[in-house]
Design an enzyme around this catalytic site. Sequence first.
Site, PDB file in Angstrom:
ATOM      1  N   CYS A  71       0.837  -1.207   0.000  1.00  0.00           N
ATOM      2  CA  CYS A  71       0.000   0.000   0.000  1.00  0.00           C
ATOM      3  C   CYS A  71       0.873   1.259   0.000  1.00  0.00           C
ATOM      4  O   CYS A  71       1.845   1.344   0.756  1.00  0.00           O
ATOM      5  CB  CYS A  71      -0.919  -0.020   1.220  1.00  0.00           C
ATOM      6  SG  CYS A  71      -2.049   1.379   1.254  1.00  0.00           S
ATOM      7  N   CYS A  75       0.388   4.799   6.962  1.00  0.00           N
ATOM      8  CA  CYS A  75      -0.248   4.621   8.274  1.00  0.00           C
ATOM      9  C   CYS A  75       0.718   3.861   9.213  1.00  0.00           C
ATOM     10  O   CYS A  75       1.090   2.714   8.925  1.00  0.00           O
ATOM     11  CB  CYS A  75      -1.555   3.848   8.126  1.00  0.00           C
ATOM     12  SG  CYS A  75      -2.604   4.510   6.804  1.00  0.00           S
ATOM     13  N   CYS A  78       0.229   0.155  10.358  1.00  0.00           N
ATOM     14  CA  CYS A  78      -0.224  -0.873   9.415  1.00  0.00           C
ATOM     15  C   CYS A  78       0.899  -1.680   8.774  1.00  0.00           C
ATOM     16  O   CYS A  78       1.796  -1.136   8.126  1.00  0.00           O
ATOM     17  CB  CYS A  78      -1.071  -0.224   8.320  1.00  0.00           C
ATOM     18  SG  CYS A  78      -1.808  -1.466   7.214  1.00  0.00           S
ATOM     19  N   CYS A 116     -16.675  -9.007   5.505  1.00  0.00           N
ATOM     20  CA  CYS A 116     -15.996  -7.718   5.293  1.00  0.00           C
ATOM     21  C   CYS A 116     -14.721  -7.948   4.495  1.00  0.00           C
ATOM     22  O   CYS A 116     -13.857  -8.733   4.900  1.00  0.00           O
ATOM     23  CB  CYS A 116     -15.608  -7.084   6.620  1.00  0.00           C
ATOM     24  SG  CYS A 116     -16.960  -6.968   7.787  1.00  0.00           S
ATOM     25  N   CYS A 147     -19.602  -5.910   3.411  1.00  0.00           N
ATOM     26  CA  CYS A 147     -18.879  -4.699   3.816  1.00  0.00           C
ATOM     27  C   CYS A 147     -17.557  -4.695   3.064  1.00  0.00           C
ATOM     28  O   CYS A 147     -16.959  -5.767   2.887  1.00  0.00           O
ATOM     29  CB  CYS A 147     -18.618  -4.716   5.323  1.00  0.00           C
ATOM     30  SG  CYS A 147     -17.640  -3.310   5.901  1.00  0.00           S
ATOM     31  N   CYS A 207     -19.439   2.279   8.435  1.00  0.00           N
ATOM     32  CA  CYS A 207     -18.698   1.603   9.499  1.00  0.00           C
ATOM     33  C   CYS A 207     -17.451   2.449   9.735  1.00  0.00           C
ATOM     34  O   CYS A 207     -16.594   2.545   8.848  1.00  0.00           O
ATOM     35  CB  CYS A 207     -18.318   0.186   9.064  1.00  0.00           C
ATOM     36  SG  CYS A 207     -17.234  -0.652  10.238  1.00  0.00           S
ATOM     37  N   ARG A 279     -18.167  -2.175  17.895  1.00  0.00           N
ATOM     38  CA  ARG A 279     -17.434  -3.435  17.698  1.00  0.00           C
ATOM     39  C   ARG A 279     -16.146  -3.463  18.495  1.00  0.00           C
ATOM     40  O   ARG A 279     -15.322  -2.548  18.406  1.00  0.00           O
ATOM     41  CB  ARG A 279     -17.131  -3.655  16.218  1.00  0.00           C
ATOM     42  CG  ARG A 279     -16.371  -4.975  15.997  1.00  0.00           C
ATOM     43  CD  ARG A 279     -16.180  -5.303  14.527  1.00  0.00           C
ATOM     44  NE  ARG A 279     -17.437  -5.365  13.836  1.00  0.00           N
ATOM     45  CZ  ARG A 279     -17.703  -4.731  12.693  1.00  0.00           C
ATOM     46  NH1 ARG A 279     -16.784  -4.020  12.105  1.00  0.00           N
ATOM     47  NH2 ARG A 279     -18.890  -4.826  12.141  1.00  0.00           N
TER      48      ARG A 279
END
Length: 337
Positions: A71, A75, A78, A116, A147, A207, A279
């Site tokens: 990616c 972040c 991550c 998801c 999702c 979400c 959640r």
Amino acid sequence: MPDGLMPAASPAFADPSLPPVRTDWTRDEIAALIALPFPELLFRAQSVHRARFDPTEVQISTLLSIKTGGCPEDCAYCPQSAMHEDGGVKASRLMAVDAVLKEARAARDAGAARFCMGAAWRSPKDHDLETVCAMVEGVKALGLESCVTLGMLDARQAQRLRDAGLDYYNHNLDTSPEHYGNIISTRTYQDRLDTLSNVRDAGINVCCGGIVGMGEDESDRAGLIASLASLPKHPESVPINLLVRVAGTPLAEAEAVDPIDFVRIIAAARIAMPASRVRLAAGREDMTDEAQTLCFLAGANSIFYGEKLLTTPNPEASRDARLLARLGMHTSLVQAS
Ligand code: SAM
Ligand code: DTB
Ligand code: SF4
């Protein structure tokens, strides 16, 4: 379906005489909630929870990484960022639709209500979005809620996903606006708010949540919950993640979070967003059954279920089934959308 994962007899209920849901929460109000004596905080969270939900019911979602690693975003938490992939995550291409649907069928047969799908993208390319739309259609045809989390979306992309029948889009604020710049430099808080508004405007359920344990202070935690609870409409689903500290990421050595402090954030989210599913998301592998139980008592009523999150481990399904059975809790039925 494994023992202990029985659907609840009755789904969530709501009383029309309940106070309206507030979207004007301030950071100070949330900070005051978080600082309440623990018994008082839990009593308030439970009162709010019971007014709108069956407190013995928990919604379960299963995650699949449909495009892993490589990616371009930075972040700091991550393992999928190309900037820090020493954590051992190998970049892969977008999965084939059939392979995804095989996993979705297995998740459904294991008792999941929602499937998801996550992709390590800054934002989806048009031809990839078409493939994801085929996945959404296939997941829906299996009787599961769908999702996806694909990074930033413009209005047209959000509409395309809605047209494919998408139920939920996950896109997190992650932390407070003030702490955000310490964690991510390649997209702004405003970029995230723009994506959320595109998703909302397309008529997709939102979400949206964040992560606890990224070196933030108490005011940042209050700021995250206040930001979520002052969106024009609350997210229907609010994942509160405990940072999974992955070797090779800049946050690998972040200080551990006191489990009681984590429960306080769950409780604050429940009180501030009384009609949302809160959640207990990533990080359960590092929590005791007792800490997770306190999260349920504080109003968490959703979990990720299955041995893997996106790239990191989640508790074994049998451990979760055992815990829910010990607590006399049940999983929710799939809600028609
Ligand atoms: N790439 C897309 C994006 O970020 O918009 C979607 C996938 S991304 C992995 C979804 C969310 O997972 C992130 O926003 C973050 O809140 C959460 N997440 C990622 N890594 C995590 C970690 N190590 N611990 C806890 N939560 C994490
Ligand atoms: C969310 O809030 N948590 C999930 C989901 N949305 C996509 C992701 C958790 C990822 C944990 C780290 C990993 O497994 O790579
Ligand atoms: Fe990429 Fe999403 Fe990971 Fe950020 S959280 S690095 S955008 S996969």
